[in-house]
Structure formats: C-alpha cells, structure tokens
Design an enzyme around this catalytic site. Structure first.
Site, PDB file in Angstrom:
ATOM      1  N   GLU A  90       0.826  -1.201   0.099  1.00 20.49           N
ATOM      2  CA  GLU A  90       0.083  -0.068  -0.036  1.00 20.49           C
ATOM      3  C   GLU A  90       0.875   1.396  -0.029  1.00 20.49           C
ATOM      4  O   GLU A  90       0.378   2.432  -0.603  1.00 20.49           O
ATOM      5  CB  GLU A  90      -1.075  -0.139   1.362  1.00 20.49           C
ATOM      6  CG  GLU A  90      -2.103  -1.068   1.123  1.00 20.49           C
ATOM      7  CD  GLU A  90      -1.826  -2.401   1.512  1.00 20.49           C
ATOM      8  OE1 GLU A  90      -2.470  -3.440   1.282  1.00 20.49           O
ATOM      9  OE2 GLU A  90      -0.712  -2.733   1.811  1.00 20.49           O
TER      10      GLU A  90
ATOM     11  N   GLN B 187      -7.438  -1.676  -1.977  1.00 20.80           N
ATOM     12  CA  GLN B 187      -8.463  -2.659  -2.168  1.00 20.80           C
ATOM     13  C   GLN B 187      -9.590  -2.735  -1.087  1.00 20.80           C
ATOM     14  O   GLN B 187     -10.749  -2.599  -1.400  1.00 20.80           O
ATOM     15  CB  GLN B 187      -7.817  -4.195  -2.030  1.00 20.80           C
ATOM     16  CG  GLN B 187      -8.883  -5.389  -2.835  1.00 20.80           C
ATOM     17  CD  GLN B 187      -7.918  -6.531  -3.140  1.00 20.80           C
ATOM     18  OE1 GLN B 187      -7.887  -7.306  -1.957  1.00 20.80           O
ATOM     19  NE2 GLN B 187      -7.721  -6.953  -4.228  1.00 20.80           N
ATOM     20  N   PHE B 188      -9.105  -2.344   0.173  1.00 20.80           N
ATOM     21  CA  PHE B 188     -10.235  -2.023   1.332  1.00 20.80           C
ATOM     22  C   PHE B 188      -9.674  -1.151   2.119  1.00 20.80           C
ATOM     23  O   PHE B 188      -8.421  -0.876   2.182  1.00 20.80           O
ATOM     24  CB  PHE B 188     -10.495  -3.543   2.025  1.00 20.80           C
ATOM     25  CG  PHE B 188     -11.143  -4.392   1.291  1.00 20.80           C
ATOM     26  CD1 PHE B 188     -12.581  -4.455   1.201  1.00 20.80           C
ATOM     27  CD2 PHE B 188     -10.500  -5.465   0.814  1.00 20.80           C
ATOM     28  CE1 PHE B 188     -13.396  -5.470   0.697  1.00 20.80           C
ATOM     29  CE2 PHE B 188     -10.800  -6.429  -0.024  1.00 20.80           C
ATOM     30  CZ  PHE B 188     -12.599  -6.427   0.131  1.00 20.80           C
TER      31      PHE B 188
ATOM     32  N   ASP C 230      -9.738  -0.704   5.165  1.00 25.88           N
ATOM     33  CA  ASP C 230      -9.174  -1.203   6.476  1.00 25.88           C
ATOM     34  C   ASP C 230      -7.645  -1.259   6.193  1.00 25.88           C
ATOM     35  O   ASP C 230      -6.804  -1.448   7.362  1.00 25.88           O
ATOM     36  CB  ASP C 230      -9.814  -2.459   6.934  1.00 25.88           C
ATOM     37  CG  ASP C 230     -11.211  -1.921   7.358  1.00 25.88           C
ATOM     38  OD1 ASP C 230     -11.193  -1.386   8.445  1.00 25.88           O
ATOM     39  OD2 ASP C 230     -12.196  -2.543   6.857  1.00 25.88           O
TER      40      ASP C 230
ATOM     41  N   HIS D  10     -12.829  -5.674   6.577  1.00 27.22           N
ATOM     42  CA  HIS D  10     -13.580  -5.231   5.251  1.00 27.22           C
ATOM     43  C   HIS D  10     -14.760  -4.197   5.138  1.00 27.22           C
ATOM     44  O   HIS D  10     -15.388  -4.344   4.369  1.00 27.22           O
ATOM     45  CB  HIS D  10     -13.759  -6.357   4.474  1.00 27.22           C
ATOM     46  CG  HIS D  10     -12.659  -7.615   4.107  1.00 27.22           C
ATOM     47  ND1 HIS D  10     -12.116  -8.216   5.186  1.00 27.22           N
ATOM     48  CD2 HIS D  10     -11.923  -7.679   3.055  1.00 27.22           C
ATOM     49  CE1 HIS D  10     -11.033  -9.028   4.671  1.00 27.22           C
ATOM     50  NE2 HIS D  10     -10.934  -8.368   3.658  1.00 27.22           N
TER      51      HIS D  10
END
Length: 692
Positions: free
Chosen positions: A413, A435-436, A438, A482
């Site tokens: 990330e 992607q999420f 969190d 998620h």
C-alpha cells in the site's frame, strides 16, 4: 568497475580543482553557520565528510534527469550549479528561498529550472523518498515504452539515501518494484555508520550493499566515498549503466561524518573522541589535496582557492542574512494547485439513457478517460487482466489498454500510494486502488509525508496529480477488516481532497473531476452501493451521464427537497450526509412526507459549506448522519461548524448519528446491524427532532 589510475577523472586537473573549490566552500559554509548559531537558528545539516561522493553525483547528472535528495545533500546541489546564496536562503527560511519560500528545512530542495535536473518534493528523506523516486523511474519506463520520451539521451532517476534509512520497510518496497519492472534508477547510499546517535552495530545486521544482494536484478557497487576520484568514476559507471541498460543499480559509498548530525543534535552529545578522530582521518579535502599536489598543483594555488571559497561564502551569507523575510500572508498560498473543473458540465440524465450501477459508472468513467489520455494509467491489487478488480471495477480495462497501463501490484500500500507522487512528477496521471479501506494504513505515511505536502512546500511547483480509489463501508457480514469507512482519519490530512459519492451519476462525474484535478484526490467508494444489492439502495442506480458529464469537487447536491409549506411552518429539518447515509435518509424520510430535506455532500473536503449553512438556516433543525463510529468523527466536526455559524437560526440542537463507538465492525450480521445506523434508526431520530 573502472580502474582509478586509468580513469579520466584522475587526469582531469580542471575537474579536480572545481571539486576542490566546492569542498572548500562547503567547509567554509559549515564554519560560518557554526559561528553564527544565533542567526542560523533553524535546524540544518551540512555535507561535511560526504562532499566527495556528492560532488561526483552533482557534476554528472544532466538536465534530462530526475533527482531525489536527502537532507545532507547540500554539496550535491552546489555541484549541480546552485549558488550557496540560494541554499542559504532556505537555511534562514527567507522569502526568496527558491525551493519553498521559507517553508522547508535546509537542503530539502524542489527544483524545476531549465538546465538543471528536475528535483520534485521529498520529505526529510529518511527512507520514504525511495518510493516516490522509484515511482518517477516507473513513470519514465512507461513513457519510453509508449514513445513519449523526446530527449536525445535516456533520462535516469537518482535517489540519494543514508545507510540508516535502508532498514525502512518502504525502501524494500521500492527496491522490489525497481527490480521487478527493471526501472532506470540509481540508488546512492551514503554510509557514515551513524543514524543520529545509533551506531551501525546497533541498527543493522548488514550494510546497504549486503542488504541489496537479496533483490535479484539490482546491480551493486561499493566505493570509498571520501575519495573524489574513485567516487567520480564509480558514479560515472553507475549512471552509464542505468542510462544504457535501463536497469536499477545501487552504489554504497562509505563516508566519514565530520560535522554534527544536525545543528540541534551535536556530535559531542554522543560521539567519543576516538570516533571523531577516526572519521577525521578520512576527510575528503586532504585526500583531494594530496592528489592535486601529486599532479603539480602548488600549496599557494590551493590556499588561493580556499581563500576565495571563504570569501564567497561570507559574501553570500551576508546577502542571505539581509534578504527579506516572507510576508505573513504567504502562509495561505498553494494549499492546492488550481483545478480547471469549476462548474458542472455535460448531461446528467440523457434522454433514453440506460440505467447503470455505481461500479459500472466508475468503470465507464475510467475507460473514457483512458481512451482520451495516454498519460492515464491504473494499478493496484488484483486490478489487472486476470480479474479486473475484486469488485470488477476494472474489468476489461487491461484488455483494452494494455498491461503496461493497467497492472497488478503486490501487497504494498505504501508503494501504491507513494509512487503516484513520482508518477505525477514525470507527467503521468495515475489511478490507483487500495483494495479495502481497512488496509490503507501502511500507505498513510506516503499520503501524509509525500503527497499532501508537495504542492504547499514547493510553492506550487509540484502538485501531485493522483486519484486514490478506496472501497469502503459495511455491506452485510464483511467483518472487521473489510467494513471500515475511515474518512475522519483521512480528513485530518491537509493538502488532499476527499470525495464520497452516493450514486452512479455522481460517481462518474466526480471521477472525471478527480482525474482532471492536479491535486491528490481520495475517492471513497461504498461497496454496499457498488451493485445496489443492499436493500434500500436502489437509488444508487441512475441513468448513465454522457461522456462530457463532470461535477466540480466541493459542490454538494440536494438529494431530496422538502415541501416549502413545511419549511415555512417550522415542521421540517435538513439532513446533512453522504455515501450510504444518503440512502438511509431517503428511506427514513418516506415516513415524514415533505418534512425532510437531504443534502448529499458528495465531496467531504473541500466541503460545500455554503450549501450546508444555507439549508440549515432555512430549516432551523439539522441532523448529520454518517456511517463511521460517531465519537470524534467528521460528522461531529460538521455539527460543530453548523452550531457556530448558524446558532441564531437554530430552533434545536444540531443532532448527529453514526455507528456505535466500538473498535471494529463485527462479522456477525446481527452485531453489525446493532452497530450501524439504518433507515429505522434515522427515522426515529427524525421524529425526535421534529417533536422536540
């Protein structure tokens, strides 16, 4: 490696004399800064001990190249051709500091000047700069493959690091991408065996040269960084390798540390006399003097050069001291670069248009942008050809536009976010995906330290054009990793824009605006609205806007109007919300026909305060709804601003509603329902406010 005895640098007396003058100037600068500590009050570091390797690099980079420096690289800047006076303006935080107008530390450059390498913004550069620098090389590699490099020679990126920074995980992410994609980057590691007061033995099991062996495809070299001739030839070999082979290389240069870590962290605080004496034996100036004398330069000539350097530094220092301070009002300049998108354009609901879901609106917007703009690329986890995104939000894009424009990333990330700063600096306009929400936290350092401050600290020279797409929100059993929507944490970061659409039309129009905005934009996209499969979210589907539809960031929308008679009679309220909150509110409002108005913020920063305050004043009652845990949230911040600005128009307290203040959204659907707002909870709160 080229042998020193036969190398051109060893025979070029003019080059050696130039290097000697620069070294003497740096020594004189360090001395004058130390003697004038009451004037040089801002924390700074000098290059003493590192002069040889830095001059070797600065003299050999070309205007077509890009450089990422670290805080001890003042000598490299002078070798490139910057005057001591210019560096001193930054040292003293003066108005005419060419890098930042008095905002940045000494030797924290940002330069976009003809005839010089391009130096985008970087932070204090204790490892974090490796990712944006590698992003620059990544962008150059893409442009080369597309035939978009128009220079006679191939440009390279030089990234300067201290050895202590190599232990940072973000450096490993950068090295991994450099070797994976065979990027044209030259990593210079300057090793003085100290990381502030931490010795090499305490902070590492191996030096940078040894560590780099683990990255297959990263060529490695070592050099005595206190010897100018050896350094010059090693640097020349590194640059020639990257320029011709288009592959990464790492040069590990050992250097003495002759000055303080910084003016604030003094060498006498933590270094022994024995250590200081050992480092002094490798002072680059006597080493170069010895070489020059061997070639026939007299001591008188050397003394004359040294005296001239001292005089130059004294003159430049006095000029810098006498230069003007910044105007206080300059504080407010360059928060953002101006965006060309200032008004809504295009057709939102074309006659006969098809109804689409939000995830397709995003896909279609990116597809249209990529069709028209070669500089647009998209990367992130699982977005490539094989899957096209875990939500199919990038489906078919790789097939249409190629694997060099739409590609997968590893679980990095920090690199995904931070590389966009480097991409932007070379002219790429990236879409990236986390992607999420969190899992965004490993990338927050890059977002805060590199992206958000770039425009401001470079006085507008290097805004970061970056669209960071982040799926957010609970959608029925997603569980604690998620289901999060963390806008409040992101909104504490200044220098970025944050968008949160609630329907397909807004999604398409806002993505278009985000792409054309020259600043970093975080798109928070609710997974529960992507497909409208969550009960009560049918309104997220809309007619697909036309290709030209675009919505300026910072403009809210009235998603539901109240009856004028109810407003006039005082029987109404306005709900301020966004994302899933819009749909809870729309469904709750059905129980109170004509009494509820809903403002969909669409952009959380900059927020449409004019619209919010206008509608609150019209109704006198207000509810702010969010999905986040409520305590210390953005919703409470908005409520506080409303209370301050609309106090005399309010007929009741400003109410807020959000999730229960638990650490995470549970997996169990019953527990999730208990934690989150919903239409029934919102309806109940509306009733309380209207009857208050």
């Amino acid at each position: 490696m080229i042998e020193t005895e036969t190398a051109v640098a060893g025979k070029d007396t003019e080059l050696l004399l130039k290097a000697y003058h620069l070294m003497c100037a740096e020594r004189a600068a360090a001395d004058i800064y130390e003697k004038n500590r009451d004037i040089t009050k801002y924390v700074h570091s000098t290059s003493r001990g590192h002069e040889a390797i830095q001059i070797a690099v600065g003299l050999q980079l070309k205007p077509i190249d890009y450089a990422s420096l670290y805080y001890r690289d003042a000598m490299m800047l002078q070798a490139m051709g910057l005057e001591p006076y210019e560096l001193m303006l930054q040292l003293l935080a003066k108005r005419d500091d060419p890098f930042s107008g008095g905002r940045e530390y000494y030797s924290h450059p940002s330069l976009k000047r003809e005839g010089f390498p391009t130096i985008p913004h970087q932070s204090s550069a204790t490892g974090m700069q490796a990712i944006p620098a590698t992003g620059m090389a990544h962008g150059i590699s893409y442009l080369e493959k597309r035939g978009k490099i128009y220079t006679d020679e191939a440009p390279i990126v030089m990234c300067s690091l201290g050895d202590g920074s190599i232990t940072e995980g973000e450096v490993s992410e950068a090295f991994q991408e450099a070797v994976l994609h065979k990027l044209p980057i030259f990593y210079l590691v300057q090793d003085n065996t100290w990381g502030i007061s931490v010795s090499a033995e305490e902070m590492r099991a191996m030096n940078a040269y040894e560590f780099a062996a683990g990255f297959k495809g990263l060529k490695r070299m070592q050099v005595d960084g206190s010897d100018f001739i050896k350094s010059y030839n090693a640097v020349r070999e590194c640059i020639e390798y990257v320029r011709s082979e288009r592959k990464p290389i790492l040069l590990h240069a050992t250097c003495p540390l002759l000055g303080h870590h910084t003016s604030g962290v003094r060498k006498e605080f933590y270094r022994s006399e024995e250590d200081l004496k050992e480092h002094a034996k490798r002072d680059p100036i006597p080493i170069l003097e010895k070489c020059l004398k061997k070639q026939g330069t007299s001591q008188d000539e050397l003394d004359k050069i040294n005296d001239g350097a001292i005089q130059l530094i004294e003159e430049h220092f006095q000029r810098a001291v006498n230069s003007p301070e910044p105007e206080p009002t300059s504080l407010y300049l360059h928060e953002f670069a101006p965006t060309p998108i200032t008004e809504e354009k295009g057709t939102r609901s074309p006659e006969g248009g098809r109804t689409i879901i939000m995830v397709d609106a995003a896909l279609f917007a990116v597809r249209e942008i990529m069709a028209d703009h070669d500089e647009a690329i998209l990367y992130g986890q699982d977005v490539g050809r094989r899957l096209g995104g875990v939500f199919r939000e990038a489906a078919t894009l790789a097939e249409q536009y190629g694997d060099d424009r739409v590609f997968n990333m590893p679980i990095q990330e920090a690199y995904i976010i931070g590389s966009t700063a480097g991409m932007s600096a070379v002219g790429i306009k990236p879409f990236v995906e986390i992607q999420f929400c969190d899992y965004i936290w490993p990338g927050i350092n890059q977002l805060v330290t590199e992206l958000s401050k770039s425009c401001y600290l470079t006085m507008g020279k290097f805004p970061v054009s970056s669209v960071i797409r982040v799926p957010v929100g609970a959608y029925g059993g997603g569980g604690p990793y998620h289901s999060g929507t963390h806008e409040s944490a992101l909104l504490t970061v200044k220098g970025i824009k944050i968008v949160y659409p609630s329907n397909a039309a807004d999604m398409k129009g806002l993505i278009k605006a985000a792409y054309h905005d020259p600043n970093p934009v975080v798109m928070l996209e609710h997974k529960g609205l992507y497909w409208s499969k969550v009960p009560g979210t049918e309104a997220a589907k809309t007619i697909e806007p036309d290709k030209d539809y675009i919505i300026p960031l910072g403009k809210g929308r009235i998603a539901l109007e109240a009856d004028k008679k109810e407003i006039q009679s005082g029987n109404s309220l306005v709900i301020i919300t966004y994302g899933m909150g819009v749909h809870w509110s729309l469904n709750a409002a059905k129980q109170y026909p004509g009494q509820v108005e809903i403002v969909d913020l669409r952009t959380l920063y900059p927020m449409d305060e004019e619209l919010v305050m206008e509608r609150v004043k019209a109704h006198g009652k207000c509810l702010v709804v969010c999905e986040e845990q409520l305590l210390n949230s953005f919703a409470e911040s908005v409520a506080g601003r409303i209370s301050q600005q609309c106090f005399q128009w309010l007929d009741a307290a400003v109410y807020t509603m959000g999730a229960v203040n638990m650490p995470a959204v549970p997996m169990n659907i019953i527990l999730e329902k208990e934690m989150l707002p919903n239409k029934d909870k919102v309806a109940e709160k509306i009733g309380e406010i209207l009857t208050d």
